[in-house]
Design a protein around this motif. Structure first.
Motif, PDB file in Angstrom:
ATOM      1  N   ALA A 193      -6.517  12.338   0.822  1.00 46.29           N
ATOM      2  CA  ALA A 193      -5.070  12.128   0.742  1.00 46.29           C
ATOM      3  C   ALA A 193      -4.351  13.071   1.697  1.00 46.29           C
ATOM      4  O   ALA A 193      -4.935  14.034   2.204  1.00 46.29           O
ATOM      5  N   GLN A 194      -3.083  12.771   1.948  1.00 43.83           N
ATOM      6  CA  GLN A 194      -2.230  13.670   2.715  1.00 43.83           C
ATOM      7  C   GLN A 194      -0.944  13.877   1.935  1.00 43.83           C
ATOM      8  O   GLN A 194      -0.244  12.917   1.609  1.00 43.83           O
ATOM      9  N   LEU A 195      -0.644  15.114   1.616  1.00 47.48           N
ATOM     10  CA  LEU A 195       0.625  15.465   0.982  1.00 47.48           C
ATOM     11  C   LEU A 195       0.947  16.896   1.375  1.00 47.48           C
ATOM     12  O   LEU A 195       0.225  17.815   0.987  1.00 47.48           O
ATOM     13  N   GLY A 196       2.005  17.037   2.157  1.00 50.10           N
ATOM     14  CA  GLY A 196       2.346  18.375   2.633  1.00 50.10           C
ATOM     15  C   GLY A 196       3.821  18.648   2.763  1.00 50.10           C
ATOM     16  O   GLY A 196       4.239  19.790   2.914  1.00 50.10           O
ATOM     17  N   GLY A 197       4.629  17.560   2.750  1.00 49.80           N
ATOM     18  CA  GLY A 197       6.056  17.764   2.966  1.00 49.80           C
ATOM     19  C   GLY A 197       6.362  17.999   4.434  1.00 49.80           C
ATOM     20  O   GLY A 197       5.583  17.625   5.316  1.00 49.80           O
ATOM     21  N   GLY A 198       7.478  18.669   4.689  1.00 51.40           N
ATOM     22  CA  GLY A 198       8.013  18.772   6.047  1.00 51.40           C
ATOM     23  C   GLY A 198       7.042  19.235   7.106  1.00 51.40           C
ATOM     24  O   GLY A 198       6.879  18.579   8.139  1.00 51.40           O
ATOM     25  N   ILE A 199       6.380  20.385   6.877  1.00 54.49           N
ATOM     26  CA  ILE A 199       5.444  20.880   7.889  1.00 54.49           C
ATOM     27  C   ILE A 199       4.019  20.993   7.345  1.00 54.49           C
ATOM     28  O   ILE A 199       3.121  21.454   8.056  1.00 54.49           O
ATOM     29  N   GLY A 200       3.830  20.596   6.095  1.00 54.77           N
ATOM     30  CA  GLY A 200       2.494  20.616   5.523  1.00 54.77           C
ATOM     31  C   GLY A 200       2.235  21.695   4.511  1.00 54.77           C
ATOM     32  O   GLY A 200       1.123  21.786   3.965  1.00 54.77           O
ATOM     33  N   THR A 201       3.232  22.546   4.212  1.00 56.70           N
ATOM     34  CA  THR A 201       3.010  23.689   3.324  1.00 56.70           C
ATOM     35  C   THR A 201       3.387  23.431   1.879  1.00 56.70           C
ATOM     36  O   THR A 201       3.312  24.342   1.049  1.00 56.70           O
ATOM     37  N   LEU A 202       3.824  22.212   1.557  1.00 54.63           N
ATOM     38  CA  LEU A 202       4.171  21.829   0.180  1.00 54.63           C
ATOM     39  C   LEU A 202       5.297  22.679  -0.401  1.00 54.63           C
ATOM     40  O   LEU A 202       5.416  22.832  -1.615  1.00 54.63           O
TER      41      LEU A 202
ATOM     42  N   THR B 157       7.029  13.038   3.002  1.00 51.86           N
ATOM     43  CA  THR B 157       7.475  12.605   4.316  1.00 51.86           C
ATOM     44  C   THR B 157       6.849  11.254   4.647  1.00 51.86           C
ATOM     45  O   THR B 157       5.938  10.782   3.954  1.00 51.86           O
ATOM     46  N   VAL B 158       7.348  10.667   5.724  1.00 52.25           N
ATOM     47  CA  VAL B 158       6.759   9.417   6.214  1.00 52.25           C
ATOM     48  C   VAL B 158       5.252   9.574   6.381  1.00 52.25           C
ATOM     49  O   VAL B 158       4.457   8.723   5.970  1.00 52.25           O
ATOM     50  N   GLN B 159       4.864  10.673   6.983  1.00 58.65           N
ATOM     51  CA  GLN B 159       3.450  10.837   7.305  1.00 58.65           C
ATOM     52  C   GLN B 159       2.595  11.048   6.062  1.00 58.65           C
ATOM     53  O   GLN B 159       1.439  10.635   6.027  1.00 58.65           O
ATOM     54  N   ASP B 160       3.160  11.686   5.036  1.00 59.11           N
ATOM     55  CA  ASP B 160       2.416  11.790   3.778  1.00 59.11           C
ATOM     56  C   ASP B 160       2.060  10.405   3.256  1.00 59.11           C
ATOM     57  O   ASP B 160       0.928  10.153   2.816  1.00 59.11           O
ATOM     58  N   VAL B 161       3.031   9.510   3.298  1.00 53.53           N
ATOM     59  CA  VAL B 161       2.829   8.156   2.780  1.00 53.53           C
ATOM     60  C   VAL B 161       1.887   7.365   3.685  1.00 53.53           C
ATOM     61  O   VAL B 161       0.908   6.764   3.223  1.00 53.53           O
TER      62      VAL B 161
ATOM     63  N   VAL C 128      -7.709  19.905   0.931  1.00 56.24           N
ATOM     64  CA  VAL C 128      -7.748  21.367   0.995  1.00 56.24           C
ATOM     65  C   VAL C 128      -6.539  21.895   1.772  1.00 56.24           C
ATOM     66  O   VAL C 128      -5.785  22.714   1.271  1.00 56.24           O
ATOM     67  N   ILE C 129      -6.361  21.435   3.001  1.00 58.09           N
ATOM     68  CA  ILE C 129      -5.200  21.838   3.792  1.00 58.09           C
ATOM     69  C   ILE C 129      -4.620  20.601   4.466  1.00 58.09           C
ATOM     70  O   ILE C 129      -5.347  19.644   4.770  1.00 58.09           O
ATOM     71  N   SER C 130      -3.323  20.615   4.666  1.00 62.39           N
ATOM     72  CA  SER C 130      -2.656  19.445   5.252  1.00 62.39           C
ATOM     73  C   SER C 130      -3.214  19.125   6.635  1.00 62.39           C
ATOM     74  O   SER C 130      -3.602  20.023   7.392  1.00 62.39           O
ATOM     75  N   TRP C 131      -3.207  17.846   6.974  1.00 56.97           N
ATOM     76  CA  TRP C 131      -3.764  17.413   8.259  1.00 56.97           C
ATOM     77  C   TRP C 131      -2.751  16.614   9.090  1.00 56.97           C
ATOM     78  O   TRP C 131      -3.105  15.710   9.840  1.00 56.97           O
ATOM     79  N   LEU C 132      -1.482  17.014   8.979  1.00 58.79           N
ATOM     80  CA  LEU C 132      -0.437  16.326   9.733  1.00 58.79           C
ATOM     81  C   LEU C 132      -0.734  16.268  11.224  1.00 58.79           C
ATOM     82  O   LEU C 132      -0.486  15.257  11.884  1.00 58.79           O
ATOM     83  N   SER C 133      -1.236  17.348  11.781  1.00 61.49           N
ATOM     84  CA  SER C 133      -1.533  17.389  13.213  1.00 61.49           C
ATOM     85  C   SER C 133      -3.029  17.348  13.500  1.00 61.49           C
ATOM     86  O   SER C 133      -3.419  17.393  14.662  1.00 61.49           O
ATOM     87  N   SER C 134      -3.844  17.288  12.476  1.00 66.40           N
ATOM     88  CA  SER C 134      -5.298  17.229  12.668  1.00 66.40           C
ATOM     89  C   SER C 134      -5.744  15.778  12.574  1.00 66.40           C
ATOM     90  O   SER C 134      -5.950  15.256  11.484  1.00 66.40           O
TER      91      SER C 134
ATOM     92  N   GLY D 171       0.816  -1.210   0.000  1.00 61.22           N
ATOM     93  CA  GLY D 171       0.000   0.000   0.000  1.00 61.22           C
ATOM     94  C   GLY D 171       0.848   1.257   0.000  1.00 61.22           C
ATOM     95  O   GLY D 171       0.552   2.221  -0.728  1.00 61.22           O
ATOM     96  N   TRP D 172       1.911   1.270   0.792  1.00 66.07           N
ATOM     97  CA  TRP D 172       2.820   2.416   0.800  1.00 66.07           C
ATOM     98  C   TRP D 172       3.471   2.583  -0.585  1.00 66.07           C
ATOM     99  O   TRP D 172       3.611   3.709  -1.073  1.00 66.07           O
ATOM    100  N   LEU D 173       3.866   1.476  -1.189  1.00 65.97           N
ATOM    101  CA  LEU D 173       4.489   1.544  -2.514  1.00 65.97           C
ATOM    102  C   LEU D 173       3.500   2.073  -3.557  1.00 65.97           C
ATOM    103  O   LEU D 173       3.885   2.844  -4.445  1.00 65.97           O
ATOM    104  N   ASP D 174       2.243   1.665  -3.451  1.00 65.04           N
ATOM    105  CA  ASP D 174       1.232   2.172  -4.374  1.00 65.04           C
ATOM    106  C   ASP D 174       1.064   3.687  -4.219  1.00 65.04           C
ATOM    107  O   ASP D 174       0.861   4.406  -5.206  1.00 65.04           O
ATOM    108  N   VAL D 175       1.145   4.154  -2.977  1.00 65.80           N
ATOM    109  CA  VAL D 175       1.065   5.594  -2.719  1.00 65.80           C
ATOM    110  C   VAL D 175       2.250   6.309  -3.361  1.00 65.80           C
ATOM    111  O   VAL D 175       2.094   7.357  -4.004  1.00 65.80           O
ATOM    112  N   LEU D 176       3.442   5.743  -3.205  1.00 67.96           N
ATOM    113  CA  LEU D 176       4.633   6.354  -3.799  1.00 67.96           C
ATOM    114  C   LEU D 176       4.564   6.348  -5.322  1.00 67.96           C
ATOM    115  O   LEU D 176       5.013   7.302  -5.976  1.00 67.96           O
TER     116      LEU D 176
END
Length: 400
Positions: free
Chosen positions: A192-201, A107-111, A225-231, A32-37
C-alpha cells in the motif's frame, strides 16, 4: 470511434484482452480508487480519526454507478487537479454525516499508487496463470519429442545434432525462471501507499503508522515500512519483468516463424478456420501469431523503458514520474496479456513435423551421427521436466 488503433473496434484484439481491459477500464479504475478510499475510512475509524458511522456510510455509498462522470471530468478540467473533480462529486453524493470524512489526509498519489498495487496483483495473477499453462505445453512438447532429432543451428546455420524436445525444454526452463521472478517479486510490489503530503503521515499525528497498517491489511497488501512516493522501482521492476516475459515469448515465436518456412518445414503454428494468409497470394500461410509476438514484445519494452525512466525522480514527490506510469503501465499490461494469450495458443497448437526435422538433419549433417550425439540433450530434458514438476508440487496454482 477511438483515435488509438489499440482501442479500435476492428483492431483492439491485437493489443489487449477483455480480461485485462476489465482491470484498466475507466469505471473499473474509478471503482478501485473508491474501494481504496473506503478502506482508508475504515482504517481511520478503527483508530478513532473519523466516526465509525461515517466509515460505514462511505463503504456503502462509494459506488461508481452513483457518480456523474461528466461532472467529475468537468471538475478535473476546471481545477487542473487530478482528483478534485472526484472529491467534489463524492461530497455531492454522500450524506452530510459522511461527506467531510472521505479522503481525509490522503493525496492523489496515496490513492492511485495503492490502486496500482491492486492492479498489479490482478495482472500478476493472469500472468502467473498463463505462464504456467505455457510451461505445461512446453513440458509436454519436451517429453513428446525428447528423442526427435533436429539440426541445432548457430548463426542461422545447421551446426550439430540436437532434439526438438531439448529445444522445447530450453523454452520451458526460461518460462520457469519468469515464474520464479513473479513469485519472488510479489512481496516487493504488492504494498500500500499512504503518506500524505510528502510521505511522513504528518496529518495523522501519532496514529499514522497504525492507520497505514490497518489500511494495507484491509486491502490485502503489505505495509510498505516507508512511503514510496518518489521510489518508483517497484513499478519499474514489474514492467521490466513483463518486458522479459514477452521477450521470451517473442524468442519462441521467432523460432516458429523461422522453422515454418516452407523450405525448412519443421514447425507450423496453429491456424484457425477462416484465417486468410494473403488476399493476393492464396498459397501463403503467413505466420501471423508468431510474428505478432515479436511486435508486442517491442511495444512492451518501449513502455517498460518509460517506467524505468520514472525511477529517476526528484525530492519527495515528482509528478513527471508517476503520471507517466498512468499511461505506460496499463499499456505494458494489456500488450503482455495479449502476448500471453497468443503464447498459449501457439504452444498448445504447435505443429511439429519430426520427419522434416530428421530429413533436414540428414541433409545438412549427414548420416554419420550416432545416437549418443544427443544423449546429453535428452538427459537435460529429463532434468528440466523433473525440476519443473518439483516446483509445481511446492507452489500455489494461484498468485501471489
Amino acid at each position: 470511434m477511438s483515435a488509438r488503433i489499440s482501442d479500435s473496434l476492428t483492431y483492439s484484439h491485437l493489443w489487449g484482452t477483455d480480461e485485462l481491459r476489465q482491470i484498466f477500464d475507466e469505471k473499473a479504475r474509478l471503482q478501485g480508487w473508491l474501494d481504496v478510499l473506503a478502506a482508508l475510512a475504515r482504517a481511520q475509524a478503527a483508530e478513532g480519526l473519523i466516526p465509525a458511522e461515517a466509515a460505514e456510510t462511505i463503504t456503502a455509498e462509494l459506488r461508481v454507478e452513483r457518480l456523474d462522470l461528466e461532472r467529475v471530468a468537468q471538475g478535473t478540467r476546471e481545477t487542473g487537479h487530478s482528483t478534485l473533480g472526484l472529491i467534489h462529486e463524492l461530497r455531492r453524493v454522500l450524506p452530510e454525516t459522511a461527506r467531510e470524512h472521505v479522503y481525509v489526509g490522503a493525496t492523489v498519489q496515496d490513492v492511485t499508487d495503492t490502486w496500482t498495487s491492486l492492479a498489479m496483483r490482478a495482472v500478476g495473477g493472469i500472468v502467473w496463470r498463463d505462464l504456467r499453462r505455457i510451461e505445461d505445453g512446453l513440458l509436454d512438447l519436451a517429453l513428446a519429442f525428447r528423442d526427435a532429432p533436429i539440426a541445432g543451428r548457430t548463426h542461422g546455420q545447421p551446426g550439430a545434432p540436437a532434439t526438438f524436445g531439448w529445444k522445447a525444454a530450453s523454452w520451458a526452463d526460461e518460462i520457469r525462471r519468469h515464474l520464479d521472478r513473479l513469485r519472488e517479486g510479489a512481496p516487493r510490489w504488492l504494498v500500500a501507499q499512504l503518506g500524505g503530503g510528502i510521505g511522513t503521515l504528518v496529518a495523522y499525528g501519532d496514529r499514522g503508522l497504525a492507520i497505514r497498517s490497518r489500511f494495507a491489511a484491509d486491502l490485502g497488501l503489505a505495509d510498505p515500512v516507508i512511503s514510496w512516493l518518489s521510489s518508483r522501482d517497484r513499478i519499474a521492476e514489474f514492467g521490466a519483468l513483463l518486458a522479459m516475459i514477452t521477450g521470451t515469448l517473442a524468442r519462441i515465436g521467432d523460432e516458429v516463424y523461422e522453422l515454418q518456412r516452407p523450405e525448412i518445414g519443421e514447425l507450423g503454428e496453429p491456424r484457425a478456420e477462416g484465417v486468410v494468409g494473403s488476399i493476393t497470394m492464396h498459397h501463403k500461410r503467413n505466420p501471423e501469431g508468431s510474428e505478432h509476438l515479436s511486435t508486442l514484445a517491442r511495444l512492451v519494452r518501449s513502455s517498460a523503458g518509460v517506467l524505468m525512466e520514472s525511477v529517476v525522480s526528484q525530492h519527495e514527490r515528482d509528478g513527471r514520474a508517476w503520471k507517466a506510469e498512468w499511461v505506460a503501465l496499463p499499456e505494458a499490461c494489456l500488450l503482455a496479456g495479449t502476448a500471453l494469450r497468443l503464447g498459449v495458443q501457439l504452444v498448445e497448437g504447435l505443429e511439429v513435423h519430426a520427419d522434416r526435422m530428421a530429413a533436414n538433419m540428414r541433409t545438412y549433417l549427414g548420416d554419420t551421427q550416432n545416437p549418443s550425439d544427443t544423449g546429453a540433450a535428452t538427459d537435460m530434458v529429463d532434468m528440466v521436466v523433473s525440476r519443473a514438476r518439483k516446483a509445481r508440487a511446492e507452489e500455489s496454482p494461484s498468485w501471489p
